[in-house]
Design a protein around this motif. Structure first.
Motif, PDB file in Angstrom:
ATOM      1  N   PRO A 181       0.421  -0.929  -0.107  1.00 12.35           N
ATOM      2  CA  PRO A 181      -0.038   0.451   0.210  1.00 12.35           C
ATOM      3  C   PRO A 181       0.911   1.437   0.550  1.00 12.35           C
ATOM      4  CG  PRO A 181       0.034  -0.731   2.259  1.00 12.35           C
ATOM      5  CD  PRO A 181       0.501  -1.773   1.334  1.00 12.35           C
ATOM      6  N   ASP A 182       2.043   1.497   0.495  1.00 20.04           N
ATOM      7  CA  ASP A 182       3.198   2.342  -0.111  1.00 20.04           C
ATOM      8  C   ASP A 182       4.419   2.450  -0.714  1.00 20.04           C
ATOM      9  OD1 ASP A 182       1.678   2.210   2.744  1.00 20.04           O
ATOM     10  OD2 ASP A 182       3.182   0.358   2.919  1.00 20.04           O
ATOM     11  N   TRP A 211      -2.554   0.130  -9.848  1.00 17.15           N
ATOM     12  CA  TRP A 211      -3.015   0.777  -8.804  1.00 17.15           C
ATOM     13  C   TRP A 211      -1.948   1.622  -8.352  1.00 17.15           C
ATOM     14  CZ3 TRP A 211      -0.949   1.071  -3.496  1.00 17.15           C
ATOM     15  CH2 TRP A 211      -1.555   2.053  -2.734  1.00 17.15           C
ATOM     16  N   THR A 212      -0.789   1.115  -7.811  1.00 17.12           N
ATOM     17  CA  THR A 212       0.425   1.412  -8.104  1.00 17.12           C
ATOM     18  C   THR A 212       0.837   2.476  -9.016  1.00 17.12           C
ATOM     19  OG1 THR A 212       1.913  -0.918  -7.050  1.00 17.12           O
ATOM     20  CG2 THR A 212       2.917   1.012  -7.451  1.00 17.12           C
ATOM     21  N   ARG A 238      -0.622   5.842  -8.521  1.00 23.92           N
ATOM     22  CA  ARG A 238      -0.578   6.632  -7.063  1.00 23.92           C
ATOM     23  C   ARG A 238       0.989   7.074  -7.076  1.00 23.92           C
ATOM     24  NH1 ARG A 238      -4.281   3.836  -6.806  1.00 23.92           N
ATOM     25  NH2 ARG A 238      -5.938   4.311  -5.318  1.00 23.92           N
ATOM     26  N   ARG A 271      -4.153  -1.361   6.005  1.00 28.47           N
ATOM     27  CA  ARG A 271      -4.238  -0.284   4.666  1.00 28.47           C
ATOM     28  C   ARG A 271      -4.379  -0.964   3.600  1.00 28.47           C
ATOM     29  NH1 ARG A 271       0.258   1.664   5.224  1.00 28.47           N
ATOM     30  NH2 ARG A 271       1.712   0.743   6.245  1.00 28.47           N
ATOM     31  N   MET A 272      -3.850  -2.193   3.422  1.00 29.24           N
ATOM     32  CA  MET A 272      -4.472  -3.058   1.698  1.00 29.24           C
ATOM     33  C   MET A 272      -5.843  -2.865   1.649  1.00 29.24           C
ATOM     34  SD  MET A 272      -1.408  -5.829   1.906  1.00 29.24           S
ATOM     35  CE  MET A 272      -2.143  -5.624   0.114  1.00 29.24           C
ATOM     36  N   SER A 301      -7.846  -0.924   2.571  1.00 26.78           N
ATOM     37  CA  SER A 301      -8.881   0.003   2.771  1.00 26.78           C
ATOM     38  C   SER A 301      -8.499   0.844   1.135  1.00 26.78           C
ATOM     39  CB  SER A 301      -8.457   0.908   3.729  1.00 26.78           C
ATOM     40  OG  SER A 301      -7.403   1.417   4.069  1.00 26.78           O
ATOM     41  N   ALA A 302      -7.419   0.482   1.035  1.00 29.72           N
ATOM     42  CA  ALA A 302      -6.632   0.801  -0.356  1.00 29.72           C
ATOM     43  C   ALA A 302      -7.173  -0.043  -1.643  1.00 29.72           C
ATOM     44  CB  ALA A 302      -5.422   0.981  -1.325  1.00 29.72           C
TER      45      ALA A 302
END
Ligand code: ZN
Length: 248
Positions: free
Chosen positions: A41-42, A85-86, A89, A230-231, A233-234
């Motif tokens: 997620p980051d 997704w990555t 972002r 966090r994954m 909610s992403a």
């Protein structure tokens, strides 16, 4: 010089932070074998952290696809979803950084680094006979590679191939390998952010090949549940979330 060898961080800042905290003071220069992003997620945070460490990094297949150097056509559908997704972002400066990472192998101070096999960055090296082939043409006596997310490696001495497994014991966070002259090594530090060797803890290595002639294979616990939250909610795919706790 003590090298911190990171690989397959995969956008997992929680795992990377835990690894860096545990290794604080134990290394001089950081090296990254690729896959800084993808799955986790980051992506911005892990890319910025690797940049701020001043790490020598090569690209992984996920860095390449997420930054648009290649498409994600050869990825499975779940990995492809995470790559796209990555890509959406990543901040422009991080996209730029990832897109310009060099392809391995790169030769450093007495060792080489590659993402997959040195001869093919996308090749997974799992089997001893494959490792024998790889070591025959390896650019250095010690080569570090990632990609499989399995900590361990292979040692070839006088034609005899040995598979290496490491498990920290005696209260230490690492297991140490003594590097012998006359032996060729293909060593995998394991994955910081998505281990697949049955141990969910973040994996990395610290190599001191000049003085100590040792490579330490570390495992460090981190807060898997908060990364999973966090994954979720992403909106990242469920199989990528559940595998973090299983380490598979
Ligand atoms: Zn990877």
């Amino acid at each position: 010089m003590r090298y911190l060898i990171l690989s397959d961080i995969h956008g997992n800042r929680g795992a990377l932070d835990a690894a860096l905290t545990a290794a604080e003071g134990a290394w001089d220069k950081a090296v990254c074998l690729g896959d800084i992003v993808g799955y986790g997620p980051d992506p911005n945070e892990t890319t910025e952290c690797v940049r701020s460490l001043g790490a020598i990094s090569i690209r992984g297949n996920h860095d390449r696809a997420a930054s648009g150097v290649t498409d994600a056509e050869d990825f499975n559908p779940i990995a492809r979803q995470a790559v796209l997704w990555t890509r959406n972002r990543l901040r422009p400066e991080n996209l730029e950084y990832l897109s310009t990472l060099p392809q391995g192998p790169v030769e450093l101070d007495g060792f080489a680094i590659a993402h997959g096999a040195p001869q093919d960055e996308d090749e997974y090296v799992f089997a001893p006979e494959q490792a024998r082939q790889v070591l025959r043409e390896a650019p250095a006596a010690v080569t570090f590679c990632g990609h499989t997310h399995i900590q361990g490696g292979f040692a070839l001495r006088e034609g005899k191939m040995q598979t290496l497994h490491f498990r920290p014991s005696g209260g230490k966070p690492f297991a140490a390998l003594r590097v012998e002259d006359g032996t060729e090594y293909l060593l995998n530090p394991g994955s910081v952010g998505q281990p697949r060797d049955g141990d969910a803890r973040a994996a990395f290595a610290i190599a001191d090949l000049a003085l100590g002639k040792t490579v330490e294979f570390w495992r460090v616990s981190y807060d898997v549940a908060s990364v999973q939250a966090r994954m979720k909610s992403a909106g990242l795919p469920e199989p990528l979330i559940s595998r973090l706790a299983a380490g598979r």
